[in-house]
Design a protein around this motif. Structure first.
Motif, PDB file in Angstrom:
ATOM      1  N   UNK A   1      33.052  35.465  38.447  1.00  0.00           N
ATOM      2  CA  UNK A   1      34.175  35.587  37.518  1.00  0.00           C
ATOM      3  C   UNK A   1      33.734  35.090  36.152  1.00  0.00           C
ATOM      4  N   UNK A   2      34.584  35.320  35.133  1.00  0.00           N
ATOM      5  CA  UNK A   2      34.268  34.802  33.804  1.00  0.00           C
ATOM      6  C   UNK A   2      35.377  33.933  33.225  1.00  0.00           C
TER       7      UNK A   2
ATOM      8  N   UNK B   1      32.445  39.730  45.707  1.00  0.00           N
ATOM      9  CA  UNK B   1      33.753  39.943  45.094  1.00  0.00           C
ATOM     10  C   UNK B   1      33.760  39.468  43.646  1.00  0.00           C
ATOM     11  N   UNK B   2      34.647  40.063  42.873  1.00  0.00           N
ATOM     12  CA  UNK B   2      34.940  39.604  41.518  1.00  0.00           C
ATOM     13  C   UNK B   2      36.450  39.573  41.335  1.00  0.00           C
TER      14      UNK B   2
ATOM     15  N   UNK C   1      40.228  43.478  27.658  1.00  0.00           N
ATOM     16  CA  UNK C   1      39.985  42.939  28.989  1.00  0.00           C
ATOM     17  C   UNK C   1      41.145  43.264  29.931  1.00  0.00           C
ATOM     18  N   UNK C   2      40.826  43.873  31.082  1.00  0.00           N
ATOM     19  CA  UNK C   2      41.832  44.221  32.074  1.00  0.00           C
ATOM     20  C   UNK C   2      41.732  43.358  33.313  1.00  0.00           C
ATOM     21  N   UNK C   3      42.884  42.985  33.868  1.00  0.00           N
ATOM     22  CA  UNK C   3      42.940  42.168  35.079  1.00  0.00           C
ATOM     23  C   UNK C   3      42.611  43.033  36.292  1.00  0.00           C
ATOM     24  N   UNK C   4      41.806  42.509  37.214  1.00  0.00           N
ATOM     25  CA  UNK C   4      41.421  43.297  38.388  1.00  0.00           C
ATOM     26  C   UNK C   4      40.587  42.462  39.342  1.00  0.00           C
TER      27      UNK C   4
ATOM     28  N   UNK D   1      33.588  42.557  36.955  1.00  0.00           N
ATOM     29  CA  UNK D   1      34.027  43.553  37.921  1.00  0.00           C
ATOM     30  C   UNK D   1      33.628  44.977  37.589  1.00  0.00           C
ATOM     31  N   UNK D   2      33.172  45.247  36.360  1.00  0.00           N
ATOM     32  CA  UNK D   2      32.821  46.615  35.977  1.00  0.00           C
ATOM     33  C   UNK D   2      31.832  47.248  36.945  1.00  0.00           C
TER      34      UNK D   2
END
Length: 355
Positions: A82-83, A141-142, A162-165, A311-312
């Motif tokens: 994660x970031x 996972x991310x 930035x999109x949540x996912x 996650x990209x």
């Protein structure tokens, strides 16, 4: 790094929250300048109204395990990356993911490499499996949720939103003799090779002009990557980063294709999936290199998701499978980059039937 045909991506998934914020809404609310709309190339960003980053990672992981038809007990390794803030301080999200998906005994830890974390976690998992054939399978996972006041999804950085996912991948050894967990079913891909390149001197871009701080958000009320980047460019110019990025992107493409035993013009390489950065950034940094070295079609899946942080890379594997006409034997590349900086490129192949 060559993996051959025996290391398989059983499946890849992504999980998006149902709510979103459109570009038009962001402009009307003063969150996004109208002049920035074209170079972002976005129509909307997914916004989580309740799900944390780790919870979205768990949702994606459960979808992956269900899609594979596996028992969670098959998974011996869980890597989470994660970031941004994961919902608690001084806490271990990887162990949460492992417990929630039903693999509490799996070795679980974090892989942190900025937005390249998804690619790096896949490579680390591949090395685990190569070193330990008895491991079973790995879950990568991310998950991130980019909420104010600490994060401004539209203005945190130049040229992207930035999109949540959440996203997930299951990686395992191909074993034709074990169909007890549904392994006789098709794998999404063989993970043939990966290449990475790091330029650690560029870490200065994300802290230029700032002293080391004693607490988070010491220098600004929200995470602002534009300010140190602007300071860095004022001293070092844009050309240094552009040269390093172009060289590194070229090298990871060339090296990964070479390690896969392919030529750059091999007609079986159908696509290269790009990071979900703004189209202006891709046109300025990635596309000149791709047009020079590769004949494959470049794909961008970011119009309705924006940049999913680390996650990209995993989400691109899922969208490549679901949206593009790949046949058994076809190859594709997936490329990634993470600030401060490391780039990665993977070569995947749709397995031949019965192989």
């Amino acid at each position: 790094m060559k993996f051959g045909n025996n290391l398989r991506i059983k499946t890849a998934t992504s999980w998006l929250p149902p709510d979103c914020e459109t570009v038009e809404d962001a402009v009307a609310a003063g969150k996004l300048a109208a002049s920035d709309v074209e170079r972002l190339g976005l129509t909307q960003l997914p916004v989580s109204s309740g799900w944390s980053g780790p919870e979205m990672a768990v949702a994606a992981a459960r979808d992956a395990i269900s899609r594979a038809g596996w028992s969670p007990s098959k998974v011996g390794l869980v890597l989470h990356t994660w970031i941004y803030h994961q919902g608690h301080d001084m806490w271990s999200p990887p162990h949460y993911v492992a417990n929630e998906v039903g693999t509490p005994d799996a070795l679980s830890y974090a892989v942190q490499q900025g937005c390249n974390g998804g690619a790096m976690a896949l490579q680390v998992a591949a090395m685990h499996l190569a070193a330990d054939p008895g491991l079973g399978a790995a879950l990568i996972t991310t998950g991130d949720r980019f909420l104010p006041p600490g994060f401004d999804r539209w203005a945190c950085d130049y040229g992207l939103g930035f999109g949540d996912a959440g996203s997930a991948v299951l990686l395992h050894h191909n074993d034709h003799h074990d169909d007890s967990e549904g392994d006789a079913g098709p794998d999404d891909y063989a993970l043939v090779s990966m290449a990475t390149e790091t330029a650690a001197e560029l870490e200065l871009m994300l802290r230029h002009g700032d002293d080391f701080s004693p607490t988070p958000l010491w220098h600004n009320e929200y995470i602002d990557l534009r300010r140190p980047k602007k300071s860095y460019m004022a001293v070092h110019g844009k050309e240094k980063f552009s040269q390093i990025a172009s060289r590194s992107i070229r090298n990871v493409i060339v090296d990964s294709v070479h390690d896969a035993g392919l030529r750059l013009d091999d007609p079986r390489i159908k696509y290269i999936a790009l990071p979900r950065l703004g189209t202006g950034l891709l046109d300025g940094i990635y596309m000149p290199v791709l047009n020079e070295v590769l004949k494959a079609e470049a794909l961008w899946f970011g119009a309705v998701t924006g940049h999913m942080g680390c996650g990209d890379f995993l989400a691109n594997l899922a969208d490549l499978r679901d949206q593009m006409p790949l046949e058994p034997g076809d190859f594709a590349l997936v490329i990634s980059g993470g600030a401060a900086w490391t780039w990665a490129c993977a070569v995947v192949q749709v397995p031949e039937r019965g192989v």
